[in-house]
Scaffold this active site. Structure first.
Site, PDB file in Angstrom:
ATOM      1  N   HIS A   1      -5.820  18.208   1.882  1.00 20.67           N
ATOM      2  CA  HIS A   1      -5.505  17.852   0.499  1.00 20.67           C
ATOM      3  C   HIS A   1      -4.810  19.008  -0.220  1.00 20.67           C
ATOM      4  O   HIS A   1      -3.765  18.834  -0.845  1.00 20.67           O
ATOM      5  CB  HIS A   1      -6.780  17.457  -0.229  1.00 20.67           C
TER       6      HIS A   1
ATOM      7  N   ARG B   1      10.557   9.507 -12.411  1.00 16.52           N
ATOM      8  CA  ARG B   1       9.264   8.825 -12.636  1.00 16.52           C
ATOM      9  C   ARG B   1       8.914   8.841 -14.109  1.00 16.52           C
ATOM     10  O   ARG B   1       8.558   9.898 -14.655  1.00 16.52           O
ATOM     11  CB  ARG B   1       8.169   9.518 -11.822  1.00 16.52           C
TER      12      ARG B   1
ATOM     13  N   ARG C   1      12.769   4.837 -12.543  1.00 13.02           N
ATOM     14  CA  ARG C   1      11.761   3.870 -12.090  1.00 13.02           C
ATOM     15  C   ARG C   1      10.867   3.492 -13.264  1.00 13.02           C
ATOM     16  O   ARG C   1      10.328   4.367 -13.956  1.00 13.02           O
ATOM     17  CB  ARG C   1      10.908   4.491 -10.983  1.00 13.02           C
TER      18      ARG C   1
ATOM     19  N   GLU D   1       8.739  -0.622  -1.130  1.00 17.50           N
ATOM     20  CA  GLU D   1       7.570   0.190  -0.791  1.00 17.50           C
ATOM     21  C   GLU D   1       6.380  -0.704  -0.459  1.00 17.50           C
ATOM     22  O   GLU D   1       5.327  -0.235  -0.053  1.00 17.50           O
ATOM     23  CB  GLU D   1       7.213   1.140  -1.937  1.00 17.50           C
TER      24      GLU D   1
ATOM     25  N   GLY E   1      10.425   3.465  -0.761  1.00 20.45           N
ATOM     26  CA  GLY E   1       9.353   4.375  -1.149  1.00 20.45           C
ATOM     27  C   GLY E   1       8.500   4.583   0.085  1.00 20.45           C
ATOM     28  O   GLY E   1       7.565   3.832   0.339  1.00 20.45           O
ATOM     29  N   THR E   2       8.870   5.595   0.872  1.00 25.45           N
ATOM     30  CA  THR E   2       8.226   5.712   2.187  1.00 25.45           C
ATOM     31  C   THR E   2       6.790   6.232   2.096  1.00 25.45           C
ATOM     32  O   THR E   2       6.039   6.093   3.050  1.00 25.45           O
ATOM     33  CB  THR E   2       9.052   6.610   3.132  1.00 25.45           C
ATOM     34  N   ASN E   3       6.397   6.826   0.965  1.00 23.37           N
ATOM     35  CA  ASN E   3       4.984   7.215   0.846  1.00 23.37           C
ATOM     36  C   ASN E   3       4.107   5.972   0.856  1.00 23.37           C
ATOM     37  O   ASN E   3       3.203   5.833   1.667  1.00 23.37           O
ATOM     38  CB  ASN E   3       4.719   7.970  -0.465  1.00 23.37           C
ATOM     39  N   ASP E   4       4.378   5.074  -0.071  1.00 15.90           N
ATOM     40  CA  ASP E   4       3.579   3.855  -0.165  1.00 15.90           C
ATOM     41  C   ASP E   4       3.761   2.976   1.063  1.00 15.90           C
ATOM     42  O   ASP E   4       2.820   2.337   1.524  1.00 15.90           O
ATOM     43  CB  ASP E   4       3.956   3.059  -1.423  1.00 15.90           C
TER      44      ASP E   4
ATOM     45  N   CYS F   1      13.368   7.542  -1.467  1.00 16.42           N
ATOM     46  CA  CYS F   1      12.940   8.537  -2.451  1.00 16.42           C
ATOM     47  C   CYS F   1      11.491   8.951  -2.258  1.00 16.42           C
ATOM     48  O   CYS F   1      10.841   9.388  -3.188  1.00 16.42           O
ATOM     49  CB  CYS F   1      13.180   8.020  -3.866  1.00 16.42           C
TER      50      CYS F   1
END
Lengths: 648, 648
Positions: B209, B315, B371, B505, B526-529, B592
Site C-alpha cells: 500500500h 479528475r 472526466r 473501465e 481506465g485500466t485501473n478499474d 488514462c
C-alpha cells in the site's frame, strides 16, 4: 325478449382447476351487460340443461367445436334470442397454474394437442404457485385484505408483527413465528430474514433488497405496501384508519401480494400427478441437464424429488455457518500459526467428511459438484461495530478473560476487514494463502468418496475451485488436489474418480478459458459474480441505491441479477464456451448462479450450448419446463445448437 | 614482472556522467587481483600517460576500436607484460541514467550509432532518476547509511520522524517536514501521505500500500526495512544498537532504498540538454500520442513543460477535495432536496468554471479531457467511525447545534455507505440519479469553453463520462449535454466544439463498445478499474492481503496494477478497440490509467493501436521514450500496426 331468450359467459373448462366441464353463468331474459353489471344474480350453467335443453346441447357442441379449432380452452359469450342460439365472441381462457397444467395433460390425452403444444402453452413461472404454501381458498373468503403490495416472493405465511431486527432474531430463535415488518431492509437485517416466516415492507420493488433476499431463501415476501404507514417509535403501523401493533398476527400471501389481519389456514404445496406428467414430458424433450444448488442432505433429497439430476453447486461454507461449527471455524481464523490452524481443521475435517458422505449418498449415481470455500474469512467473524460495543460492555463488567478474547477477535476482524470484500481475499485466493484450508476440504471430499466406494455406493464427487482468474491459480490448487488424492488412494488402497474443475465467475477466467480448460475437467459459470464484474455493480449495494431508478428510467430493461444480460454477460460466456471447448471439445459446462432457475435465462443458456443449469431446489420443475421450451423453440434449426445464436 | 608491467580496469567513458574520457585505474607491477582486492591503492588512468606513454596510446586506440566495434561504451581489463599490451576482457559498460543519456546523444554526434540505437539502448525507467530530487553525491560521502530497504518510490527527502498518522497530518499542516514511519500503511493513513515529505515502512514490498500510494503521489518511499524494529508505544525505532526517537531527523533516498540519520543536502532534478535531445528524437519517432493526467493548472503547466500534448484525464473530484470547496460539496450532499442541492451547485459552478478555464488556457491548442464526477458521494463525507467518536465527544460538551449537525452527517454517511463502494453508486450512476450534479459540471465546461472562445483562446475541451456500462447510460448523459450545450450556445451566441466521449473501465463497456461508439466520439480506457473488474481484485485491498504472496509464489509474474495484464485485460481492450472502430473507424482511443506511464504497458498499447496514452506529469518523458521504443520495435511490420498482434 322473454324466457326463451338468454345470455351467458362460459369457460369450456374450469379455469380454477382445469376440470373438463363447461363452467360459467347465464341469465334468462337479459342482455350481456346484465351479467357483467352484476345487478341480477346469474345462474350457473348447469341449470341451462333443464331450463333450455336445446340451447344447452348447442352450447356444448359449440364449446367442443371451438376447442377443436383453437386447441385451447375457450372463454366465450353467447346469447339466445327466442330459442335461437348465437355465439357472440370467444377467446382463449385465462387459467391459473393448476388449470393450465391439468388442461395441458388432458388435452393431450384427448388428442386435441401434441405434447409439444402442451409444454409450450405453459409459462414456467406459473409453476411457482404450485411449489409453495398457499392460502386456503375457502378460508380466505371470510377475510378481507388489510392492504395490498407487490408480490415479491411466493408462498403464504402467518406470524406476529415485529418491527425490530434484533427482536425478530431473538423471537425467531425462541420458536415464535415472526413476520418482519420494515420500511425497507438492508444487508445487516438478513439475520432477521432467517428468523422470520415472512417479510413485509412499505417501500421497494421486485428488485429491492427484501425481495431479492427473501426469494433467495424461498420465504414469502411482499414489498412496496405504500399504504402502510410504519411508526417504529410507537411500534405500530397504520393502514387508513386501522392500526396494527407489534405482536398482532398477520397472514401474508406473497404470491398475490395481499396482507390479511389474523391467521388464515394455509395449504402445503402438492405435486399433482398432472404436474408430474408435464415434468416427465419436459424431461424427454429438454436437452439441458438440470441440477440443483443444494448444501445439505435435506436440500439434496428435496432436489432429487423435484427431478434434479445431480448437484451443480454445493457450498461448503454453508456447513460452517451451522451453529455447532461456527465456533470451530472462528477458532481456525483466530489461530496464531499454521500448526494451531491445522489442529482445528482436523476437527472440521471430520464434520465436513460426514456432510459430504451423506450428500453423495443421497445423490447416488449423479454428479455432486462441491465448491471449495468461497467467502472471505472475515465473513465468519462478528460485525466490527458489534464487537466494539461488546468490548465496551465487557469493560464495565468484571470478566477480563472474555474481554481479552473479544479484543483479540476485534483485532483479527480489523486485520481481515476489506474495503471491497466482494473483490478481496476470498475463494481461491484464500486457498492459496491458507493452503491448509483447501487441503482439509479436498481431503474430506477424497475420504468421503473413498469410503463410499468401499461401500459400493456410486458416489460421483466433483471438486470445484471458486474465484479463479488465471491458470496459475488453478494449477496451484490442482497440485494440492493431486497430492492429497494420491495419499488417500494409497492409504485406502483404491482409485478415486473425482473430476476437478473451476467456476467461471471472474471475467479473466472467461477471457482465458482456453488456458483453464487444459487443467479444468469442467466449467461452471457463476453468473451472479460474473454479472457483478461485467457491470461493476455490487449486488449487495445496487438494489437499495440506483437500480430501482435504472429500471424505472428504462436504462435497464431487466434486473441483470434476475435475468441474464445476454448482450454483455452472455457475450462473455459465449467467448468462454468457445475457448474452453477449443481445448477440451467434450467439456461439460454448466451454470450455477441465481439465473439457473430463470426461464428467459435458461432459454439463452440452451442456445449458448451449455451442458446443464443448476438451480435452487424449489425451482427445479420450472427449470425443467423452461429447458424443454428452449429445446422446442430451437427445433427447426436443431443442428446449429452450438453455433453462434442470435441475440435477443 | 617489474615497473614496465601493469594491470588496469577502465571504462571507455565515465559511467557516472557519460563524459567522453577514459575512466579507470591501474597498478604497476601487479596482477588484476591486486586491483580488485584493494590491498594497494591503484592510480587513476591519467597517470598512465606519463608513466607508460606507449601503453597509454595503445589503450586509447583499443578503447576507440572496441567502441567502434561494439557501439557501446566498454568496461575493459588490460595487462602489460614488460611493455607488451594485452587486452584481457571487455563488456558493455553499466552506466547510470545521466551517463546513458549523455553517451546516447554523443555517440550519435560521433556517428558511432544511429538515433534509433541511441533510443533503444536506454531503459525508460532509468529516466525516473533524472526527474526527482536526488541526494547530493558529494555530501553523502560523509554519511553512512542507517538502514537499507526496498526502493519503492524515487526521490530524496529530509524530515522529522513521526509514527502517528494524525500527528503527521497535524504537523504537516503546520508546515513541518515529516517522514512518516510505520510498520505498514493502510488506506486510512493516506491523509498522512499528503502531509509527509517521505514514507518509510518496516514491512511490505514494491506493491505494498505504502509503495503504491507514494508512487502515485510522487513522494519518496522506502518499504520493507526489516532491520528497523518499531515500537509505537515508546515512539522509537531501533536498528541494531542504534535507537531513533520520534522527532529526530532522517533523510531517505527512495531511488536507492537507503535511510540516513540527519540531514543531507538534496539536488533538485534538472532536465539536461541531452535529455531534451533524447526526448526530441523520441518524439519524432513515436506514433502514440502522449497526454497527461492533470487536475490543476499547476499540474497542467508541469505536464506541458515535460512534453505532454494535452490532458487525457482531468479528475474533477480532486477540485472538490481542496480545502475551500469540500465544505460546499458536503453541503451539496447534505441537501434535503433537489432545490437545496441546486443552490449549492450554483456556487460550485463558479469555482469549477474558473478551474476549467485556467487549465484549458494552459493547454491551449491541445485537447483537455475532463472526466465528470467519478467517486461515490460518501467518499467526501468524514469516516463513519470518526463521526461516531465526534458525536460522543460533542455529547459531553455543551454544543447542541454542532451535535445535531454531526448527527445528521453521520446519518447521511450511514445512508450512503456501501459494502463494495468500488462497484457501487458512483460515476455515471450518480450522474443519472442526481442529474443536477452532472448538469452543473457540463455547464461549467461549456461556459468555460465559450468564454475562452470569445477571448480567441484555442480551448479544446472534451467531456468524458466515467463508469459507463451500457449505451442507455451514455445516452442519458448525452441528452443532458446536448440540452445544456444548446442553451449555453444560444445564450452566448456562439457554436461550441466539444467532444463527448466515455471511459472504458467497466467490462461491459468493452464488450458493447460497438454500441457505445455510436454516441461516444472518443474512448479512454481506465485500466485501473478495468484490471480490478477483470481480475475481481480490489485495488484497495489486495496489496496488503494476498498480492505479495501471489508475486512471491509466481502465480502472478507482475503486479497487474503496475504493468497491464496483456492476456486478460489486453484481450478485452483489443475486443473493444476493434468493436469501437467498426462503428467509428477514425475514433480516437486512449488510455488514462496508471499504466499510461509504464514502459512495458506502453509497448502493448502501441501494438494494440491506441491513439495515445495519458500518464502522470512526472512520467511524461518516460512515456515518450517508451512510445518511441515501441514504434522502433514495430518497424519491420509497420503496416500491421492495427492488426492483431502477438501476445507476450
Amino acid at each position: 325478449m322473454g324466457n326463451d331468450s338468454a345470455t351467458g359467459v362460459v369457460f369450456t373448462r374450469n379455469p380454477g382447476d382445469g376440470t373438463r366441464k363447461v363452467f360459467g353463468e347465464y341469465l334468462v331474459n337479459a342482455q350481456g351487460e346484465d351479467v357483467v353489471a352484476g345487478i341480477r344474480t346469474p345462474k350457473t350453467i348447469d341449470f341451462l340443461e333443464k331450463e333450455l335443453p336445446h340451447t344447452f346441447i348447442q352450447l356444448m357442441k359449440t364449446c367442443a367445436k371451438l376447442e377443436k379449432h383453437y386447441k385451447e380452452p375457450q372463454d366465450l359469450e353467447f346469447t339466445v334470442e327466442q330459442g335461437k342460439f348465437y355465439m357472440l365472441q370467444t377467446r382463449s381462457a385465462k387459467m391459473n397454474a393448476l388449470g393450465m397444467i391439468r388442461t395441458s395433460v388432458e388435452m393431450v390425452k384427448e388428442k386435441l394437442i401434441s405434447k409439444e403444444r402442451a409444454l409450450t402453452r405453459l409459462h414456467p413461472d406459473q409453476l411457482e404457485q404450485l411449489l409453495h404454501k398457499t392460502i386456503n381458498q375457502e378460508a380466505v373468503k371470510s377475510h378481507s385484505p388489510l392492504v395490498k403490495g407487490i408480490a415479491a416472493s411466493p408462498g403464504a405465511a402467518t406470524g406476529v408483527v415485529v418491527f425490530d431486527v434484533k427482536k425478530a432474531v431473538k423471537m425467531g430463535e425462541d420458536g415464535v413465528k415472526v413476520v418482519l415488518v420494515r420500511e425497507e431492509t438492508k444487508p445487516e437485517d438478513v439475520p432477521a430474514f432467517f428468523a422470520s416466516v415472512g417479510i413485509l415492507t412499505s417501500r421497494g420493488g421486485k428488485t429491492s433488497h427484501a425481495a431479492v433476499v427473501a426469494r433467495g431463501m424461498g420465504k414469502p415476501c411482499i414489498v412496496g405496501c405504500t399504504d402502510m404507514k410504519i411508526d417504529y417509535s410507537t411500534k405500530k403501523f397504520q393502514v387508513d384508519s386501522k392500526t396494527v401493533h407489534e405482536g398482532e398476527v398477520l397472514t401474508i400471501d406473497g404470491s398475490q401480494g395481499i396482507v390479511f389481519l389474523g391467521e388464515i389456514p394455509t395449504v402445503e404445496p402438492e405435486v399433482t400427478s398432472e404436474l408430474k406428467t408435464i415434468i416427465q414430458w419436459a424431461e424427454q424433450i429438454k436437452r439441458l441437464g438440470i441440477r440443483a444448488n443444494a448444501d445439505t442432505p435435506e436440500a439434496a433429497r428435496l432436489a432429487r424429488n423435484y427431478g434434479a439430476k445431480g448437484i451443480g453447486l454445493c457450498r461448503t461454507e454453508r456447513m460452517f455457518n451451522a451453529q455447532d461449527r461456527l465456533g470451530l471455524f472462528v477458532d481456525m481464523i483466530m489461530a496464531r500459526n499454521v500448526e494451531e490452524r491445522k489442529e482445528v481443521l482436523e476437527k472440521l475435517l471430520v464434520l465436513q467428511k460426514s456432510d459430504f458422505k451423506e450428500i453423495l449418498k443421497v445423490m447416488e449415481g449423479y454428479k455432486v459438484t462441491i465448491r471449495l470455500l468461497d467467502p472471505p474469512l472475515h465473513e465468519f467473524l462478528p460485525n466490527i461495530e458489534e464487537l466494539i460495543n461488546k468490548v465496551h460492555r465487557l469493560e464495565n463488567q468484571n470478566s477480563p478473560e472474555e474481554l481479552e478474547k473479544t479484543r483479540k477477535i476485534l483485532a483479527r476482524a480489523r486485520e481481515l476487514a476489506e474495503i471491497n470484500p466482494m473483490m478481496g481475499h476470498r475463494g481461491v485466493r484464500v486457498g492459496i494463502t491458507f493452503p491448509e484450508i483447501y487441503e482439509m476440504q479436498v481431503r474430506a471430499i477424497c475420504e468421503a468418496a473413498g469410503e463410499l466406494l468401499k461401500e459400493n455406493t456410486d458416489a460421483r464427487a466433483q471438486i470445484m475451485v471458486p474465484q479463479v482468474g488465471s491458470i496459475d491459480e488453478l494449477n496451484q490448487i490442482k497440485r494440492i488436489y493431486d497430492t492429497i488424492k494420491l495419499s488417500v488412494e494409497s492409504k485406502m488402497g483404491l482409485k478415486l474418480k473425482i473430476n476437478f474443475g473451476t467456476m467461471l465467475e471472474v471475467v479473466r477466467s472467461c477471457i482465458t478459458a482456453d488456458e483453464l480448460a487444459r487443467t479444468a475437467e469442467f466449467f461452471s459459470f457463476g453468473t451472479n459474480d460474473l454479472t457483478q464484474a461485467v457491470y461493476s455493480f455490487s449486488r449487495e449495494d445496487v438494489e437499495g441505491k440506483f437500480l430501482p431508478e435504472y429500471l424505472e428510467k428504462e436504462i435497464l430493461q431487466e434486473n441483470p441479477f434476475q435475468s441474464v444480460d445476454v448482450n454483455g454477460v452472455g457475450s462473455l460466456m459465449e467467448i468462454a464456451i468457445s475457448k474452453g471447448r477449443k481445448n477440451r471439445p467434450d467439456m461439460e459446462i454448466g451454470i450455477c448462479g441465481e439465473h439457473g432457475g430463470d426461464p428467459s435465462s435458461i432459454s439463452f443458456f440452451h442456445k449458448a450450448g451449455l451442458s446443464y443449469v443448476s438451480a435452487s431446489s424449489h425451482r427445479i420443475p420450472i427449470a425443467i419446463l423452461a429447458a424443454a421450451q428452449a429445446a422446442l423453440a430451437d427445433k427447426p434449426k436443431k443442428k446449429t445448437r452450438t453455433k453462434k445464436t442470435k441475440r435477443r
